[in-house]
Design a protein around this motif. Structure first.
Motif, PDB file in Angstrom:
ATOM      1  N   THR A  59       0.861  -1.190   0.000  1.00 57.64           N
ATOM      2  CA  THR A  59       0.000   0.000   0.000  1.00 57.64           C
ATOM      3  C   THR A  59       0.893   1.234   0.000  1.00 57.64           C
ATOM      4  O   THR A  59       1.944   1.248   0.641  1.00 57.64           O
ATOM      5  N   TYR A  69      -2.824   4.557  -2.564  1.00 54.61           N
ATOM      6  CA  TYR A  69      -2.812   3.652  -3.722  1.00 54.61           C
ATOM      7  C   TYR A  69      -2.709   2.229  -3.210  1.00 54.61           C
ATOM      8  O   TYR A  69      -1.848   1.917  -2.385  1.00 54.61           O
ATOM      9  N   GLN A  70      -3.597   1.376  -3.677  1.00 55.14           N
ATOM     10  CA  GLN A  70      -3.652   0.007  -3.172  1.00 55.14           C
ATOM     11  C   GLN A  70      -4.197  -0.903  -4.263  1.00 55.14           C
ATOM     12  O   GLN A  70      -5.120  -0.522  -4.991  1.00 55.14           O
ATOM     13  N   GLU A  73      -4.566   0.622  -7.849  1.00 55.21           N
ATOM     14  CA  GLU A  73      -5.425   1.761  -8.185  1.00 55.21           C
ATOM     15  C   GLU A  73      -5.413   2.798  -7.068  1.00 55.21           C
ATOM     16  O   GLU A  73      -5.114   2.490  -5.907  1.00 55.21           O
ATOM     17  N   ILE A  74      -5.719   4.040  -7.434  1.00 55.41           N
ATOM     18  CA  ILE A  74      -5.768   5.128  -6.470  1.00 55.41           C
ATOM     19  C   ILE A  74      -7.058   5.017  -5.658  1.00 55.41           C
ATOM     20  O   ILE A  74      -8.151   4.989  -6.214  1.00 55.41           O
ATOM     21  N   LYS A  75      -6.910   4.942  -4.332  1.00 54.46           N
ATOM     22  CA  LYS A  75      -8.064   4.788  -3.451  1.00 54.46           C
ATOM     23  C   LYS A  75      -8.607   6.138  -2.988  1.00 54.46           C
ATOM     24  O   LYS A  75      -9.817   6.320  -2.876  1.00 54.46           O
ATOM     25  N   THR A  76      -7.706   7.053  -2.662  1.00 54.48           N
ATOM     26  CA  THR A  76      -8.125   8.393  -2.242  1.00 54.48           C
ATOM     27  C   THR A  76      -7.196   9.424  -2.864  1.00 54.48           C
ATOM     28  O   THR A  76      -6.023   9.146  -3.133  1.00 54.48           O
ATOM     29  N   SER A  77      -7.723  10.615  -3.087  1.00 55.41           N
ATOM     30  CA  SER A  77      -6.921  11.700  -3.633  1.00 55.41           C
ATOM     31  C   SER A  77      -7.580  13.022  -3.273  1.00 55.41           C
ATOM     32  O   SER A  77      -8.795  13.177  -3.422  1.00 55.41           O
ATOM     33  N   GLU A 104      -2.952  13.482  -9.788  1.00 58.08           N
ATOM     34  CA  GLU A 104      -3.075  12.092  -9.327  1.00 58.08           C
ATOM     35  C   GLU A 104      -1.964  11.230  -9.916  1.00 58.08           C
ATOM     36  O   GLU A 104      -1.410  10.379  -9.245  1.00 58.08           O
ATOM     37  N   GLU A 187      -6.906   6.463   7.951  1.00 58.18           N
ATOM     38  CA  GLU A 187      -8.025   6.169   7.058  1.00 58.18           C
ATOM     39  C   GLU A 187      -7.922   4.751   6.498  1.00 58.18           C
ATOM     40  O   GLU A 187      -8.929   4.121   6.185  1.00 58.18           O
ATOM     41  N   LEU A 188      -6.687   4.257   6.392  1.00 56.73           N
ATOM     42  CA  LEU A 188      -6.462   2.930   5.824  1.00 56.73           C
ATOM     43  C   LEU A 188      -6.554   1.816   6.863  1.00 56.73           C
ATOM     44  O   LEU A 188      -7.094   0.742   6.589  1.00 56.73           O
TER      45      LEU A 188
END
Length: 247
Positions: A59, A69-70, A73-77, A104, A187-188
């Motif tokens: 991660t 990013y996980q 793919e980008i999870k949050t931005s 991003e 958050e993760l």
């Protein structure tokens, strides 16, 4: 299974060079039994080339907490207000301060050149025009000089942004308000315990909340760590920490 979090520059990488093969191998062995998270001021785009391919399944927290990013793919931005970005860039251009804009996945540079621009180009081919990047959304503005820093900070102090200073090179960056590595980490993983490795001011909050905090440097620079070591000692400490956990 434990959670191990690593800063990159100055922690597992020296002078912007890729993480050495021996250390990547130690991290890959660790990843077989534990969750690995890499957290950096770099955007994820520029984190991946620093590590061996087998570590790309970890991660990633980029832009000092501005993105996660996980699983490819980008999870949050989080992006900055476009009007604010435009104001800052006008100010930087008037002061002839070189900068980098990150999105991003893409990046753009100031017309004022800087050697760091070529370094980023050596890592990625995702350069686009400044206007195109502003339309996509700016996740981070990186100032490549601390000249006129007080003037720049005076301009941004009334805005909802966070400022991060890079102790090793004098650069500093602006991200959306509240962005930091620990917030993104929370958050993760929520309130789960973790072991963190860092070396710079942008690691301090993350290190302060860690169950085990490993500082690459001296106690005078961060007096709240569990261990103080040099980069070369990381593989040995990882074996020690794993041995203690299974004892």
């Amino acid at each position: 299974m434990g959670i191990y979090v690593f800063d990159i520059d100055g922690t597992i990488s020296k002078g912007g060079l890729k993480v050495e093969a021996e250390l990547c191998q130690s991290l890959a062995r660790l990843q077989q039994q534990h969750q690995l998270i890499f957290a950096s001021a770099r955007p994820v785009r520029d984190m991946l080339p620093m590590l061996s391919d087998e570590l790309h399944t970890a991660t990633f927290i980029g832009c000092n907490g501005g993105m996660a990013y996980q699983a490819g793919e980008i999870k949050t931005s989080h992006t900055l207000n476009p009007a604010f970005v435009k104001q800052v860039l006008q100010h930087l251009t008037a002061l002839d301060i070189p900068y980098v804009l990150d999105g991003e996945w893409s990046f753009s540079f100031s017309s004022r050149t800087h050697p760091f621009h070529e370094y980023i180009r050596s890592l990625s081919s995702e350069e686009i025009s400044e206007q195109a990047l502003m339309e996509e959304g700016v996740t981070k503005i990186l100032m490549l000089s601390d000249a006129h820093k007080a003037s720049v900070l005076a301009l941004v102090e009334a805005e909802n942004v966070s400022v991060h200073t890079h102790r090793s090179d004098g650069f500093y960056d602006i991200t959306p308000q509240g962005n930091n590595k620990h917030r993104a980490l929370s958050e993760l993983i929520g309130s789960e315990k973790y072991t963190a490795f860092g070396n710079d001011q942008n690691d301090f909050i993350m290190l302060s909340h860690a169950e085990v905090a490993v500082f690459i440097g001296e106690e005078k620079d961060f007096p709240h760590a569990t261990h103080y070591i040099e980069m070369e000692a990381i593989p040995e400490l990882l074996m020690q920490l794993e041995s203690n956990a299974t004892a």
